[in-house]
Write a protein that holds these residues in place. Structure first.
Motif, short mmCIF file in Angstrom:
data_model
loop_
_atom_site.label_atom_id
_atom_site.label_comp_id
_atom_site.label_asym_id
_atom_site.label_seq_id
_atom_site.Cartn_x
_atom_site.Cartn_y
_atom_site.Cartn_z
N ALA A 21 0.86 -1.18 0.00
CA ALA A 21 0.00 0.00 0.00
C ALA A 21 0.89 1.23 0.00
O ALA A 21 1.94 1.24 0.65
CB ALA A 21 -0.88 0.00 1.24
N GLY A 22 0.50 2.26 -0.73
CA GLY A 22 1.32 3.46 -0.78
C GLY A 22 0.53 4.64 -1.30
O GLY A 22 -0.54 4.45 -1.88
N ALA A 23 1.04 5.84 -1.07
CA ALA A 23 0.34 7.04 -1.53
C ALA A 23 1.35 8.14 -1.83
O ALA A 23 2.39 8.24 -1.17
CB ALA A 23 -0.65 7.52 -0.48
N LEU A 24 1.02 8.95 -2.81
CA LEU A 24 1.92 10.03 -3.22
C LEU A 24 1.61 11.30 -2.45
O LEU A 24 0.46 11.55 -2.10
CB LEU A 24 1.71 10.28 -4.72
CG LEU A 24 2.72 11.26 -5.32
CD1 LEU A 24 4.09 10.62 -5.40
CD2 LEU A 24 2.25 11.72 -6.69
N ALA A 25 2.66 12.10 -2.19
CA ALA A 25 2.43 13.38 -1.49
C ALA A 25 3.31 14.46 -2.08
O ALA A 25 4.43 14.22 -2.52
CB ALA A 25 2.72 13.21 -0.01
N TYR A 26 2.76 15.69 -2.07
CA TYR A 26 3.47 16.86 -2.60
C TYR A 26 3.93 17.80 -1.50
O TYR A 26 4.46 18.86 -1.77
CB TYR A 26 2.56 17.62 -3.57
CG TYR A 26 2.30 16.86 -4.85
CD1 TYR A 26 3.19 16.96 -5.93
CD2 TYR A 26 1.18 16.05 -5.00
CE1 TYR A 26 2.96 16.27 -7.10
CE2 TYR A 26 0.94 15.36 -6.18
CZ TYR A 26 1.84 15.48 -7.23
OH TYR A 26 1.60 14.79 -8.40
N SER A 27 3.66 17.44 -0.22
CA SER A 27 4.13 18.28 0.88
C SER A 27 4.27 17.40 2.11
O SER A 27 3.66 16.32 2.18
CB SER A 27 3.12 19.40 1.17
OG SER A 27 1.95 18.84 1.73
N PRO A 28 5.05 17.84 3.14
CA PRO A 28 5.20 17.05 4.35
C PRO A 28 3.85 16.79 5.04
O PRO A 28 3.58 15.66 5.47
CB PRO A 28 6.10 17.90 5.23
CG PRO A 28 6.88 18.75 4.27
CD PRO A 28 5.95 19.01 3.13
N GLU A 29 2.99 17.80 5.08
CA GLU A 29 1.68 17.62 5.74
C GLU A 29 0.87 16.56 5.02
O GLU A 29 0.22 15.72 5.62
CB GLU A 29 0.85 18.92 5.74
CG GLU A 29 1.48 20.12 6.43
CD GLU A 29 2.62 20.71 5.62
OE1 GLU A 29 2.50 20.80 4.39
OE2 GLU A 29 3.67 21.05 6.21
N GLN A 30 0.92 16.65 3.69
CA GLN A 30 0.15 15.69 2.91
C GLN A 30 0.69 14.27 3.11
O GLN A 30 -0.09 13.31 3.18
CB GLN A 30 0.20 16.06 1.42
CG GLN A 30 -0.85 15.35 0.61
CD GLN A 30 -0.87 15.80 -0.84
OE1 GLN A 30 0.17 16.03 -1.44
NE2 GLN A 30 -2.05 15.94 -1.40
N ALA A 31 2.00 14.16 3.25
CA ALA A 31 2.60 12.83 3.45
C ALA A 31 2.09 12.22 4.75
O ALA A 31 1.69 11.04 4.80
CB ALA A 31 4.13 12.94 3.46
N ARG A 95 8.24 15.31 -5.20
CA ARG A 95 7.16 14.40 -4.81
C ARG A 95 7.78 13.33 -3.92
O ARG A 95 8.91 12.91 -4.17
CB ARG A 95 6.59 13.67 -6.03
CG ARG A 95 6.18 14.55 -7.14
CD ARG A 95 5.81 13.74 -8.37
NE ARG A 95 5.76 14.66 -9.51
CZ ARG A 95 5.21 14.38 -10.68
NH1 ARG A 95 4.68 13.20 -10.90
NH2 ARG A 95 5.21 15.27 -11.65
N VAL A 96 7.03 12.88 -2.90
CA VAL A 96 7.49 11.71 -2.14
C VAL A 96 6.38 10.67 -2.14
O VAL A 96 5.20 11.00 -2.29
CB VAL A 96 7.90 12.04 -0.68
CG1 VAL A 96 8.97 13.10 -0.61
CG2 VAL A 96 6.70 12.41 0.15
N TYR A 97 6.81 9.44 -2.00
CA TYR A 97 5.87 8.33 -1.95
C TYR A 97 5.93 7.76 -0.55
O TYR A 97 7.03 7.49 -0.03
CB TYR A 97 6.30 7.28 -2.98
CG TYR A 97 5.30 6.19 -3.25
CD1 TYR A 97 3.98 6.47 -3.57
CD2 TYR A 97 5.70 4.85 -3.20
CE1 TYR A 97 3.08 5.45 -3.84
CE2 TYR A 97 4.80 3.83 -3.49
CZ TYR A 97 3.49 4.14 -3.80
OH TYR A 97 2.60 3.13 -4.08
N VAL A 98 4.78 7.63 0.10
CA VAL A 98 4.74 7.06 1.44
C VAL A 98 4.21 5.64 1.30
O VAL A 98 3.13 5.45 0.73
CB VAL A 98 3.80 7.86 2.37
CG1 VAL A 98 3.92 7.34 3.80
CG2 VAL A 98 4.13 9.33 2.31
N GLU A 99 4.98 4.70 1.80
CA GLU A 99 4.62 3.30 1.57
C GLU A 99 4.59 2.56 2.90
O GLU A 99 5.39 2.85 3.80
CB GLU A 99 5.66 2.68 0.64
CG GLU A 99 5.23 1.38 0.03
CD GLU A 99 6.19 0.96 -1.08
OE1 GLU A 99 5.76 0.88 -2.23
OE2 GLU A 99 7.37 0.71 -0.78
#
Ligand code: ADP
Ligand code: MG
Length: 396
Positions: A21-31, A95-99
């Motif tokens: 499972a993972g999700a993309l984020a464009y900011s630290p808060e979003q991550a 962009r960061v990916y949180v997995e």
């Protein structure tokens, strides 16, 4: 064209490859928000850049809390990540990916490449995952399993099972491994990829086979028939000179030297670069302006070459077969009037209407250095670049 890890994972998962499972984020808060949304208690924050080796360079971080996710992201966003694959200038992280962090039992290397010798898609795998393939082939060459796919029949299940067996996959997971191999193969073929790499592909503590990393490269010449892949292009990860050229329909590869090259035809461009080297110089680029070298195209090429601040001389080498040297010469003259070119320009024309072309260059009154043979052109370019006051060099 390269794409990001999270994009490659989505593409491959549509072909049946299992991913965490993972999700993309464009900011630290979003991550942090997306990690909460996903659930779980351990996450991996991964910088999305077009390069491998992120783990060792600080681009992959294990986090246990919201705060850790935010601070890992703050260390990444807006920075350049320098890995052994990016070159010293690095690649920007936007962009960061949180997995979800996965319990790893075994790491496997899995790659699909085009093998030019057999003209087949080749599967390259090793039970020694976690290392780069170059390192595996140096330290554990015997662990590498290679298998080519016969295009008329595609990848057969027995062939995939054989690979699983050679990698020591336990019998209960053979089917999962076959699905993974088939998924990668189909994605490669259907989407005109030139490379698929999963490193590592892991066997988890709870007995699943998951792609923890994914890389895909696509054949630029086939992108027109895959609009959904073209959409994944991220120009922030490309050499800006190459991106500008691609937008203008020119084939351009930026290099480290200082003699800019404007050539028609890829083969002639390669020969021109070789000859410059032979004459003791270094080409600043590979640039093929293609068949119809209209004045507009020549001007575009000049603009592109001159946007590289390393360029200290420009060599125009045109062989007119279908083209005509007089048209090309007019193009060069027009381009030099339109584009600010403050370095010496060397022009070698050959082929149809060459005399006419030479006359146009001579009449223009521009300080163009002319050459007859390719060797002469390369030597004059190197001399012009080396001279202390190149602009004072007399036009011949
Ligand atoms: P890179 O190849 O650019 O260094 P990877 O995505 O392969 O980046 O990550 C580096 C290492 O981090 C992997 O080899 C793996 O050991 C670990 N890792 C990556 N993603 C996860 C994950 N979801 N769960 C656990 N470990 C991970
Ligand atoms: Mg990796």
């Amino acid at each position: 064209m390269d794409i990001h890890e999270y994009q490659a994972k989505e593409v491959l998962s549509n072909f049946g490859v299992e991913i965490p499972a993972g999700a993309l984020a464009y900011s630290p808060e979003q991550a942090a928000y997306r990690a909460r949304e996903m659930g779980g208690d351990k996450w991996i924050v991964k910088a999305q850049v077009h390069a491998g080796g992120r783990g060792k360079a600080g681009g992959v971080k294990l986090c246990d809390t919201d705060d850790e996710i935010q601070s890992a992201c703050e260390d990444m966003f807006g920075k350049k990540l320098v890995t052994h694959q990016t070159g010293p200038e690095g690649k920007g992280i936007y962009r960061v990916y949180v997995e979800a962090a996965v319990p790893i039992d075994r790491e496997i290397y899995l790659g699909f490449v085009l093998d030019r010798t057999s003209q087949r898609i080749m599967i390259v795998a090793s039970a020694e995952g976690g290392m780069e393939i170059e390192e595996i082939s140096e330290t554990k060459p015997e662990s590498i399993v290679r298998s080519t796919v016969e295009p008329a029949v595609g990848l057969r299940d027995f062939q995939a099972r054989e690979i699983a067996f050679k990698l020591g996959i336990e019998p209960g997971l053979t089917q999962a491994m076959v699905r993974t191999l088939q998924g990668c193969y189909l994605a490669f073929r259907e989407l005109d990829a030139t490379m698929v790499e999963i490193n590592p592909l892991v066997v988890t503590g709870d007995n699943r086979i998951l792609a923890l990393d994914a890389k895909m490269t696509f054949d630029d010449n086939a992108l027109f028939r895959h609009p959904q892949i073209s959409e994944l292009r991220d120009k922030s990860q490309e050499d800006p000179r190459e991106a500008r050229a691609a937008d203008r329909g020119l084939s351009y590869v930026g290099l480290d030297g200082n003699i800019g090259c404007i050539v028609n035809g890829a083969g002639l461009a390669m020969a021109t670069m070789d000859t410059i080297k032979l004459a003791g110089g270094e080409p600043a680029n590979f640039l093929d302006i293609g068949g119809g070298a209209t004045p507009e195209r020549v001007a575009k090429a000049f603009r592109l070459v001159m946007s590289d601040e390393n360029v200290q001389a420009v060599l125009v080498n045109i062989f007119a077969g279908i083209n005509r040297c007089d048209w090309v010469a007019e193009g060069v003259v027009q381009a030099l009037k339109e584009v600010k070119v403050d370095v010496p320009v060397i022009v070698r024309l050959a082929g149809t209407n060459v005399e006419e072309g030479q006359k146009i260059l001579a009449k223009s009154g521009l300080p163009i250095i002319r050459a007859t043979t390719l060797m002469e052109a390369a030597e004059r370019s190197v001399a012009a670049w080396k001279s202390d006051h190149p602009l004072n060099l007399k036009a011949v």
